[in-house]
Design an enzyme around this catalytic site. Structure first.
Site, PDB file in Angstrom:
ATOM      1  N   HIS A  31       0.812  -1.214   0.000  1.00 15.89           N
ATOM      2  CA  HIS A  31       0.000   0.000   0.000  1.00 15.89           C
ATOM      3  C   HIS A  31       0.848   1.268   0.000  1.00 15.89           C
ATOM      4  O   HIS A  31       0.339   2.352  -0.293  1.00 15.89           O
ATOM      5  CB  HIS A  31      -0.978  -0.001   1.184  1.00 15.89           C
ATOM      6  CG  HIS A  31      -0.360   0.284   2.500  1.00 15.89           C
ATOM      7  ND1 HIS A  31      -0.136  -0.674   3.459  1.00 15.89           N
ATOM      8  CD2 HIS A  31       0.066   1.444   3.051  1.00 15.89           C
ATOM      9  CE1 HIS A  31       0.396  -0.124   4.525  1.00 15.89           C
ATOM     10  NE2 HIS A  31       0.525   1.162   4.304  1.00 15.89           N
ATOM     11  N   ASP A  60      -0.663  -7.560   1.295  1.00 17.08           N
ATOM     12  CA  ASP A  60      -0.049  -6.232   1.411  1.00 17.08           C
ATOM     13  C   ASP A  60       1.453  -6.361   1.672  1.00 17.08           C
ATOM     14  O   ASP A  60       1.928  -6.139   2.787  1.00 17.08           O
ATOM     15  CB  ASP A  60      -0.740  -5.457   2.532  1.00 17.08           C
ATOM     16  CG  ASP A  60      -0.264  -4.014   2.619  1.00 17.08           C
ATOM     17  OD1 ASP A  60       0.256  -3.503   1.608  1.00 17.08           O
ATOM     18  OD2 ASP A  60      -0.423  -3.399   3.696  1.00 17.08           O
ATOM     19  N   SER A  74       4.226   1.980   8.305  1.00 15.68           N
ATOM     20  CA  SER A  74       3.847   1.026   7.263  1.00 15.68           C
ATOM     21  C   SER A  74       5.071   0.438   6.584  1.00 15.68           C
ATOM     22  O   SER A  74       6.027   1.141   6.256  1.00 15.68           O
ATOM     23  CB  SER A  74       2.987   1.723   6.200  1.00 15.68           C
ATOM     24  OG  SER A  74       1.759   2.114   6.731  1.00 15.68           O
TER      25      SER A  74
END
Length: 755
Positions: free
Chosen positions: A87, A139, A243
């Site tokens: 992402h 992801d 992330s």
């Protein structure tokens, strides 16, 4: 590059990614050599729970830069390869160009010279072909560097788990990154790499937590390849900017990457652990894309199989964490009530919001340190804070006023830090604070609590109970005509509670300030604040505290911001339709009927007109000083003498009338416009409750007599439902004919205390 689900740019959970390369030849059957140089950082001490890491403690941590700054994390798995989250690199379904990204390796602090660190360009970015969005899994991403990393004491690869690798539930693992330290609270300078210990949660226990409605009223279905890590009680987690970073677990003296930070519901929220992409299931995918690299990632054998523990708790038996804030033994006995004692001033009432911080009005203290000749630090030496069940007064270490406190009444807030934290296991206790998206439901039960100076102590017989009115009604009463009403999840402009005890006692509390406490499932939230300059206009308007939640959280780093606990919005979609505010006068919106009427007063503009003590008529409040009534109800037939009249407002229909007071009635005809406001269309003619004298023809007379009355423009004609109802037919005025002026009677009232 929105890294999160449901709460964009918020918490990211770490997941073990599947599969990695076993050896330089990437042959699944070939054994790795004994001296694998992965997962072995320089020995250093580590501190549990969201704190600075030591240089060299996590040598595989990578900072991925886009547009000149850190955006996501990653982990070095081979000299030329980095593992991260998909992402970070997919925007609107398209993969961003690799040339726009740079990888910074060996960095500890991102402020100043990057000693020992070096930068590599990214040559290629690979993501699974089935990746679309984080909540659907997959992801992860592989980044190939344009040139190999320079390995050394602060730059080393991490070990990857094989597909058969199993991490035991409850294992203590570590997440690292430069992300936000709290929701919407960036890591402060000098931007040192942060570390936090998290525990792996089993699939059943994690699914149980996410099956309960929580933040944003959302649930989540965990998918294969997702991993949970965190704690039911929250308060330790990864967050926006983490992330793509690694979640690593130590086994046999080596560190294996169990997960990749993926997404989450907020950061560190109760019963909402982080969601990570599990690495082990993707071993084959990683091998397929990295094959041929020399050297490649290493997948050591698992040192030993995790010991079988007790079976995972079933969903109905899983451990749900309950709020530790907002617990009061009984309403009115507030265990978070704090009194700040400043020499030379009356006590200032506030609320304990954490172990070390008290929230109170800034106006209590700004004047104390306004004089240049007085040092705020010296003043604080004499300040004391009194807390429930504490024998001694607490000393104050620091005063932090809100940056807008001096000019914005809604930001009249200050935080006082105590010299020593207090134990909250018994008394005192902290009150819960709402997140910005918190939605206090109409009908919520609330109470008043003292706030600031001047609030008298409330005895058992004067505890003000309240019920929140609808957001539409509250917002439109104080907002401009045509304004859009905030939807649930958007911070409201005001909270309006109705206090029956106050109304019955005829009190105004005009010289006092109060805080608004509202309860959800037995937990009390500090919902709003009211200053002492709001006058007596009813309903009371409180400034919502939730807009200041981020500021309180940033200063205190420990205040109890709690998720919404009640979600009963009524019929589906009822609270999510965009609404606008109806016409208004200088005194506020007209024709507003609360959806949750207090004390059975269904129509707040109805008045009881008591005539000469022997009959009661219905009147309509058309302006703060004027009531409209039917002439035949007020005057006796043939008489022109005005009798003795008393008018009662705000109680029509609330209580039965004495038998000695016959009701002469003359009910009004009210119709609702499409915008939601109610319009007076007619008054009943003598002897009938079905025929009405139209108000329209008397517009000029009413406007001339009562300049404050609001006449609805013709463009705002009432709305009639398509159901065929003829209650208010468009030709209503013509049906009953034009009423003579004598059919209506205007009563001039003495000055009103608006309420």
């Amino acid at each position: 590059m929105s890294p999160h689900l449901w709460l964009p740019l918020a918490i990211l959970a770490i997941h073990p990614t599947p599969g990695a390369l076993e050896d330089s030849a990437f042959t699944p059957t070939q054994e790795e050599p004994e001296d694998l140089d992965c997962g072995r950082p320089t020995p250093s001490a580590r501190i549990v729970g969201g704190s600075d890491s030591q240089p060299g403690a996590w040598p595989w941590q990578v900072s991925l830069h886009h547009g000149g700054g850190h955006v996501c994390g990653g982990s070095l798995i081979a000299p030329s390869w980095i593992l991260s989250a998909a992402h970070c690199f997919v925007t609107n379904g398209s993969l961003e160009p690799a040339a726009e990204w740079m990888a910074v390796l060996g960095v500890h602090s991102q402020d100043g010279p990057l000693e020992g660190a070096h930068v590599r360009a990214v040559a290629a970015i690979l993501v699974p072909p089935n990746y679309s969005k984080v909540e659907l899994g997959g992801d992860l991403a592989l980044l190939r560097l344009a040139s190999p990393a320079r390995l050394g004491p602060v730059v080393r690869p991490v070990c990857l788990p094989r597909a058969s690798h199993r991490f035991a539930h409850g294992t203590a693992c570590w997440a690292t990154g430069w992300g936000d330290v709290q929701e919407a609270d960036p890591l402060p300078l000098p931007w040192v790499l942060q570390e936090v210990e998290l525990r792996l949660l089993g699939e059943a226990a994690c699914q149980c937590l996410f099956s309960r409605r929580g933040p944003f009223n959302l649930t989540l279905q965990l998918l294969p390849g997702m991993l949970c890590a965190g704690y039911p009680e929250g308060r330790r987690d990864t967050c926006q900017g983490d992330s793509g970073g690694p979640l690593v677990c130590e086994e046999g003296g080596r560190w294996f990457q169990a997960g990749i930070t993926s997404f989450g519901f907020g950061c560190g929220r109760r019963n909402r652990p982080g969601i990570f992409t599990a690495v082990a299931p993707y071993e084959a995918w990683i091998r397929d894309h990295v094959s041929g690299s020399q050297p490649g990632p290493t997948f050591p054998k698992q040192p030993q199989e995790p010991q079988p523990g007790p079976g995972e708790p079933r969903e109905e038996n899983c451990t749900i964490a309950h709020p530790t804030c907002g617990k009061a033994p009984q309403p009115g006995a507030w265990p978070w009530e704090a009194q700040v004692m400043v020499p030379g001033s009356r006590p200032c009432h506030g609320a304990l919001v954490s172990e070390s911080w008290v929230l109170a009005p800034a106006s209590c203290f700004l004047e104390s340190s306004a004089s240049p000749s007085r040092s705020p630090a010296r003043d604080l030496e004499a300040w004391r804070v009194l807390l429930p069940a504490r024998a001694r007064a607490e000393r104050v270490a620091r005063l932090v006023p809100h940056e807008n406190a001096s000019w914005d009444d809604a930001a009249d807030l200050a935080l006082l830090q105590l010299r020593a934290p207090v134990n909250l296991s018994a008394l005192p206790r902290a009150v819960c604070l709402p997140h910005p998206e918190h939605y206090f439901l109409p009908g919520s039960r609330c109470r008043l609590a003292r706030w600031g100076r001047g609030g008298p102590a409330l005895g058992p017989d004067t505890q003000l109970e309240a019920e929140l009115l609808s957001g539409w009604w509250c917002h439109c009463l104080y907002s401009r005509q045509g304004a859009s009403v905030p939807l649930p999840g958007d911070p409201p402009h005001a909270l309006c509670p109705a206090y029956q005890e106050e109304e019955e006692a005829g009190r105004c509390w005009n010289d006092s300030s109060w805080s608004l406490l509202c309860r959800e499932e037995g937990t009390w939230f500090l919902a709003g604040l009211r200053d002492s300059f709001s006058g007596c206009l009813r309903p009371r308007a409180f400034s919502p505290l939730q807009t200041h939640g981020p500021w309180i959280s940033h200063v205190t780093r420990g205040a109890y911001l709690e998720d919404q606990l009640a979600w009963d919005w009524g019929p589906e979609g009822e609270e999510t339709v965009t609404q606008t505010c109806p016409p208004r006068t200088v005194h506020g919106a007209c024709g507003l009927r609360p959806e949750a009427p207090p004390s059975r007063v269904l129509w707040p503009w109805l008045a009881e007109v008591h005539v000469a003590g022997d009959r009661v008529c219905t009147g309509i409040l058309v302006a703060p000083g004027w009531v409209l009534a039917a002439t035949h109800c007020v005057l006796r037939l043939g008489s022109t003498t005005v009798p003795y009249i008393e008018v009662y407002l705000g109680r029509a229909g609330a209580s039965p009338l004495p038998h000695s007071h016959p009701v002469a009635s003359a009910p009004p005809l009210l119709c609702q416009t499409e915008g939601g406001s109610w319009v007076l269309m007619g008054m009943a003619v003598r002897g009938s409750n079905e025929l009405f004298a139209a108000i329209g023809p008397e517009e000029a007379w009413i406007s001339q007599t009562v300049g404050e009355a609001h006449i609805l423009p013709h463009s705002g004609a009432p709305y009639w439902s398509p159901g065929g109802s003829n209650l208010c037919p468009p030709d209503m005025a013509g049906a009953s004919g034009s009423a003579p002026a004598a059919a209506l009677f205007l009563l001039l009232l003495p000055p009103l205390i608006q309420g």
